[in-house]
Design a protein around this motif. Structure first.
Motif, PDB file in Angstrom:
ATOM      1  N   MET A  88       0.742  -1.240   0.042  1.00  0.00           N
ATOM      2  CA  MET A  88      -0.104   0.048   0.129  1.00  0.00           C
ATOM      3  C   MET A  88       0.623   1.236  -0.111  1.00  0.00           C
ATOM      4  O   MET A  88       0.523   2.319  -0.746  1.00  0.00           O
ATOM      5  CB  MET A  88      -0.938  -0.155   1.161  1.00  0.00           C
ATOM      6  CG  MET A  88      -1.857   1.294   1.194  1.00  0.00           C
ATOM      7  SD  MET A  88      -3.369   0.742   0.326  1.00  0.00           S
ATOM      8  CE  MET A  88      -4.139  -0.426   1.016  1.00  0.00           C
ATOM      9  N   THR A  89       1.869   1.364   0.918  1.00  0.00           N
ATOM     10  CA  THR A  89       2.668   2.597   0.971  1.00  0.00           C
ATOM     11  C   THR A  89       3.432   2.660  -0.282  1.00  0.00           C
ATOM     12  O   THR A  89       3.628   3.762  -0.782  1.00  0.00           O
ATOM     13  CB  THR A  89       3.799   2.321   2.037  1.00  0.00           C
ATOM     14  OG1 THR A  89       4.547   1.128   1.923  1.00  0.00           O
ATOM     15  CG2 THR A  89       3.138   2.531   3.383  1.00  0.00           C
ATOM     16  N   ARG A  90       3.824   1.595  -1.190  1.00  0.00           N
ATOM     17  CA  ARG A  90       4.588   1.819  -2.423  1.00  0.00           C
ATOM     18  C   ARG A  90       3.630   2.375  -3.416  1.00  0.00           C
ATOM     19  O   ARG A  90       4.026   3.208  -4.266  1.00  0.00           O
ATOM     20  CB  ARG A  90       5.299   0.554  -2.880  1.00  0.00           C
ATOM     21  CG  ARG A  90       6.510  -0.024  -2.001  1.00  0.00           C
ATOM     22  CD  ARG A  90       7.102  -1.141  -2.801  1.00  0.00           C
ATOM     23  NE  ARG A  90       6.087  -2.283  -3.043  1.00  0.00           N
ATOM     24  CZ  ARG A  90       6.002  -3.236  -2.306  1.00  0.00           C
ATOM     25  NH1 ARG A  90       6.892  -3.118  -0.977  1.00  0.00           N
ATOM     26  NH2 ARG A  90       5.424  -4.356  -2.529  1.00  0.00           N
ATOM     27  N   ALA A  91       2.511   1.860  -3.559  1.00  0.00           N
ATOM     28  CA  ALA A  91       1.258   2.440  -4.570  1.00  0.00           C
ATOM     29  C   ALA A  91       1.103   3.815  -4.001  1.00  0.00           C
ATOM     30  O   ALA A  91       0.990   4.577  -4.993  1.00  0.00           O
ATOM     31  CB  ALA A  91       0.235   1.397  -4.440  1.00  0.00           C
ATOM     32  N   LEU A  92       0.816   4.446  -2.761  1.00  0.00           N
ATOM     33  CA  LEU A  92       0.407   5.484  -2.567  1.00  0.00           C
ATOM     34  C   LEU A  92       1.622   6.505  -2.630  1.00  0.00           C
ATOM     35  O   LEU A  92       1.449   7.712  -3.272  1.00  0.00           O
ATOM     36  CB  LEU A  92       0.113   5.567  -1.042  1.00  0.00           C
ATOM     37  CG  LEU A  92      -1.184   5.027  -0.487  1.00  0.00           C
ATOM     38  CD1 LEU A  92      -1.519   4.866   0.818  1.00  0.00           C
ATOM     39  CD2 LEU A  92      -2.460   5.844  -1.388  1.00  0.00           C
ATOM     40  N   ILE A 161     -12.914   2.155   1.242  1.00  0.00           N
ATOM     41  CA  ILE A 161     -11.811   1.300   1.515  1.00  0.00           C
ATOM     42  C   ILE A 161     -10.778   1.094   0.493  1.00  0.00           C
ATOM     43  O   ILE A 161     -11.334   0.961  -0.600  1.00  0.00           O
ATOM     44  CB  ILE A 161     -12.244  -0.374   2.124  1.00  0.00           C
ATOM     45  CG1 ILE A 161     -13.070  -0.279   3.199  1.00  0.00           C
ATOM     46  CG2 ILE A 161     -11.302  -1.123   1.924  1.00  0.00           C
ATOM     47  CD1 ILE A 161     -13.572  -1.566   3.739  1.00  0.00           C
ATOM     48  N   ILE A 162      -9.687   1.275   0.771  1.00  0.00           N
ATOM     49  CA  ILE A 162      -8.596   1.462  -0.310  1.00  0.00           C
ATOM     50  C   ILE A 162      -7.980   0.050  -0.364  1.00  0.00           C
ATOM     51  O   ILE A 162      -7.477  -0.753   0.542  1.00  0.00           O
ATOM     52  CB  ILE A 162      -7.388   2.575   0.177  1.00  0.00           C
ATOM     53  CG1 ILE A 162      -8.097   3.914   0.135  1.00  0.00           C
ATOM     54  CG2 ILE A 162      -6.285   2.341  -1.095  1.00  0.00           C
ATOM     55  CD1 ILE A 162      -6.933   4.682   0.438  1.00  0.00           C
ATOM     56  N   ARG A 163      -7.742  -0.561  -1.725  1.00  0.00           N
ATOM     57  CA  ARG A 163      -6.885  -1.851  -1.827  1.00  0.00           C
ATOM     58  C   ARG A 163      -5.798  -1.566  -2.883  1.00  0.00           C
ATOM     59  O   ARG A 163      -5.752  -0.607  -3.727  1.00  0.00           O
ATOM     60  CB  ARG A 163      -7.859  -2.960  -2.069  1.00  0.00           C
ATOM     61  CG  ARG A 163      -8.727  -3.412  -1.132  1.00  0.00           C
ATOM     62  CD  ARG A 163      -7.820  -4.215   0.077  1.00  0.00           C
ATOM     63  NE  ARG A 163      -8.756  -4.753   1.042  1.00  0.00           N
ATOM     64  CZ  ARG A 163      -9.244  -4.088   2.137  1.00  0.00           C
ATOM     65  NH1 ARG A 163      -8.871  -2.836   2.369  1.00  0.00           N
ATOM     66  NH2 ARG A 163     -10.069  -4.630   2.866  1.00  0.00           N
ATOM     67  N   VAL A 164      -4.853  -2.490  -3.140  1.00  0.00           N
ATOM     68  CA  VAL A 164      -3.698  -2.441  -4.155  1.00  0.00           C
ATOM     69  C   VAL A 164      -3.958  -3.733  -4.811  1.00  0.00           C
ATOM     70  O   VAL A 164      -4.032  -4.796  -4.482  1.00  0.00           O
ATOM     71  CB  VAL A 164      -2.437  -2.112  -3.625  1.00  0.00           C
ATOM     72  CG1 VAL A 164      -1.405  -2.178  -4.766  1.00  0.00           C
ATOM     73  CG2 VAL A 164      -2.517  -0.870  -2.967  1.00  0.00           C
ATOM     74  N   ALA A 165      -4.034  -3.680  -6.251  1.00  0.00           N
ATOM     75  CA  ALA A 165      -4.163  -4.995  -6.999  1.00  0.00           C
ATOM     76  C   ALA A 165      -2.820  -5.534  -6.871  1.00  0.00           C
ATOM     77  O   ALA A 165      -1.619  -4.866  -7.323  1.00  0.00           O
ATOM     78  CB  ALA A 165      -4.393  -4.588  -8.429  1.00  0.00           C
ATOM     79  N   ALA A 166      -2.750  -6.970  -6.285  1.00  0.00           N
ATOM     80  CA  ALA A 166      -1.557  -7.570  -6.160  1.00  0.00           C
ATOM     81  C   ALA A 166      -1.330  -8.501  -7.330  1.00  0.00           C
ATOM     82  O   ALA A 166      -0.197  -8.875  -7.755  1.00  0.00           O
ATOM     83  CB  ALA A 166      -1.382  -8.687  -4.879  1.00  0.00           C
ATOM     84  N   THR A 178      -1.748  -4.767 -11.862  1.00  0.00           N
ATOM     85  CA  THR A 178      -0.900  -5.175 -10.700  1.00  0.00           C
ATOM     86  C   THR A 178      -0.295  -3.688 -10.309  1.00  0.00           C
ATOM     87  O   THR A 178       0.433  -2.887 -11.003  1.00  0.00           O
ATOM     88  CB  THR A 178       0.276  -6.094 -10.881  1.00  0.00           C
ATOM     89  OG1 THR A 178      -0.047  -7.367 -11.431  1.00  0.00           O
ATOM     90  CG2 THR A 178       1.092  -6.178  -9.791  1.00  0.00           C
ATOM     91  N   GLY A 179      -0.258  -3.321  -9.087  1.00  0.00           N
ATOM     92  CA  GLY A 179      -0.044  -2.214  -8.497  1.00  0.00           C
ATOM     93  C   GLY A 179      -0.913  -0.895  -8.577  1.00  0.00           C
ATOM     94  O   GLY A 179      -0.559  -0.007  -7.876  1.00  0.00           O
ATOM     95  N   ASP A 180      -2.223  -1.050  -9.234  1.00  0.00           N
ATOM     96  CA  ASP A 180      -2.966  -0.369  -9.361  1.00  0.00           C
ATOM     97  C   ASP A 180      -3.553   0.103  -7.789  1.00  0.00           C
ATOM     98  O   ASP A 180      -4.009  -0.780  -7.229  1.00  0.00           O
ATOM     99  CB  ASP A 180      -4.252  -0.440 -10.348  1.00  0.00           C
ATOM    100  CG  ASP A 180      -3.932  -0.347 -11.825  1.00  0.00           C
ATOM    101  OD1 ASP A 180      -2.586   0.463 -12.021  1.00  0.00           O
ATOM    102  OD2 ASP A 180      -4.620  -0.581 -12.588  1.00  0.00           O
ATOM    103  N   LEU A 181      -3.917   1.300  -7.544  1.00  0.00           N
ATOM    104  CA  LEU A 181      -4.963   1.527  -6.589  1.00  0.00           C
ATOM    105  C   LEU A 181      -6.456   1.367  -6.802  1.00  0.00           C
ATOM    106  O   LEU A 181      -6.748   1.818  -7.831  1.00  0.00           O
ATOM    107  CB  LEU A 181      -4.645   3.128  -6.024  1.00  0.00           C
ATOM    108  CG  LEU A 181      -3.383   3.402  -5.058  1.00  0.00           C
ATOM    109  CD1 LEU A 181      -3.366   5.054  -4.875  1.00  0.00           C
ATOM    110  CD2 LEU A 181      -3.382   2.734  -3.782  1.00  0.00           C
TER     111      LEU A 181
END
Length: 271
Positions: A88-92, A161-166, A178-181
């Motif tokens: 999450m921190t990398r994506a943000l 709610i926030i998620r990140v595509a793994a 992959t990596g999208d918020l």
């Protein structure tokens, strides 16, 4: 604030604000509408439009917004959408502005249960699960009023709610890379007419109220049973002690600008 009399136990919220009700379908126009005072006052007309015209919406900033109940219910249980702190921190931090500040805040939290993925999340959750089971809470009070669930469905304090595509993930004809918020818009899903009858009406006796305000899947909120337990007597006590309690309509409501958390600056009341 709804009255407790029979005539007003339901509230119709179908009126729309022209500033947010009919934006153009272009992503940049929807993004601009989300920054307006009108949206802060009442985001639900815009959410309804997004559900109808672009339920899987990619903003100019590259953030995905999911607004249909079925999509979000599934997404909350999909392991390809991650809640892991490091991911999450990398994506943000890859975004500009306030996103980097949010990234730093999440980084300071450390690795706790709410920002981990399975199997680590399952291990941590098991340690605290016994104290929060529905059966244990029900032993403290037999009946939780339906009104509590309807209030958190109708206007949830946590709107997104926030998620990140793994991993790459197909949703509604789009591909989340992959990596999208990904923003799972709980406030929109809770008003989805494909799931709820007359969803813009506050119906304190609504049955079958499977809203998503407490999440779904492995990250379903452990605090949901005690939250219901605490809210029910609090609301009941207010109604009994202050039967004429009402909004002070001489003062305007002011909403905080955070689109993820719906919060008033103050709640003016009279009785």
């Amino acid at each position: 604030m709804p009255s407790t009399t029979d005539d007003t136990a339901t509230t119709d919220h179908t009126a729309t604000d022209p500033a947010v009700a009919e934006p153009a379908d272009r992503p940049e126009d929807i993004a601009a509408a989300m920054q307006t005072p009108a949206f802060r006052r009442d985001p639900y007309p815009l959410y309804a439009r997004m559900r109808r015209t672009c339920p899987v919406y990619r903003s100019p900033q590259g953030i995905w917004y999911l607004t249909r109940y079925a999509d979000v219910e599934t997404a909350l249980s999909d392991p390809r959408l991650s809640n892991d702190r490091d991911r999450m921190t990398r994506a943000l931090s890859a975004r500009d502005g306030g996103m980097r500040g949010l990234s730093r805040l999440i980084g300071r939290l450390g690795r706790i249960m709410t920002n981990t993925d399975p199997p680590e999340h399952a291990r941590l959750r098991k340690l605290v699960n016994k104290a929060f089971t529905a059966r244990r809470v029900e032993g403290l009070r037999d009946r939780i009023q339906m009104a509590v669930d309807e209030l958190v469905r109708y206007d949830p304090p946590t709107q997104v709610i926030i998620r990140v595509a793994a991993d790459d993930l197909p949703v509604g004809g789009e591909i989340l890379r992959t990596g999208d918020l990904v923003y799972l818009v709980l406030a929109a899903t809770n008003r989805d007419p494909d799931r709820f009858t007359d969803p813009d009406r506050l119906d304190l006796m609504r049955r079958g109220n499977r809203h998503l305000s407490f999440g779904n899947g492995p990250h379903f909120c452990l605090g949901a049973p005690p939250a219901r337990l605490e809210a029910e007597p609090a609301i009941g006590t207010l109604v009994r002690k202050l039967p004429t309690l009402r909004l002070d309509d001489t003062r305007a409501l002011e909403w905080r600008p955070n689109p993820l958390q719906r919060r008033l600056r103050a709640l003016p009341l009279a009785y």
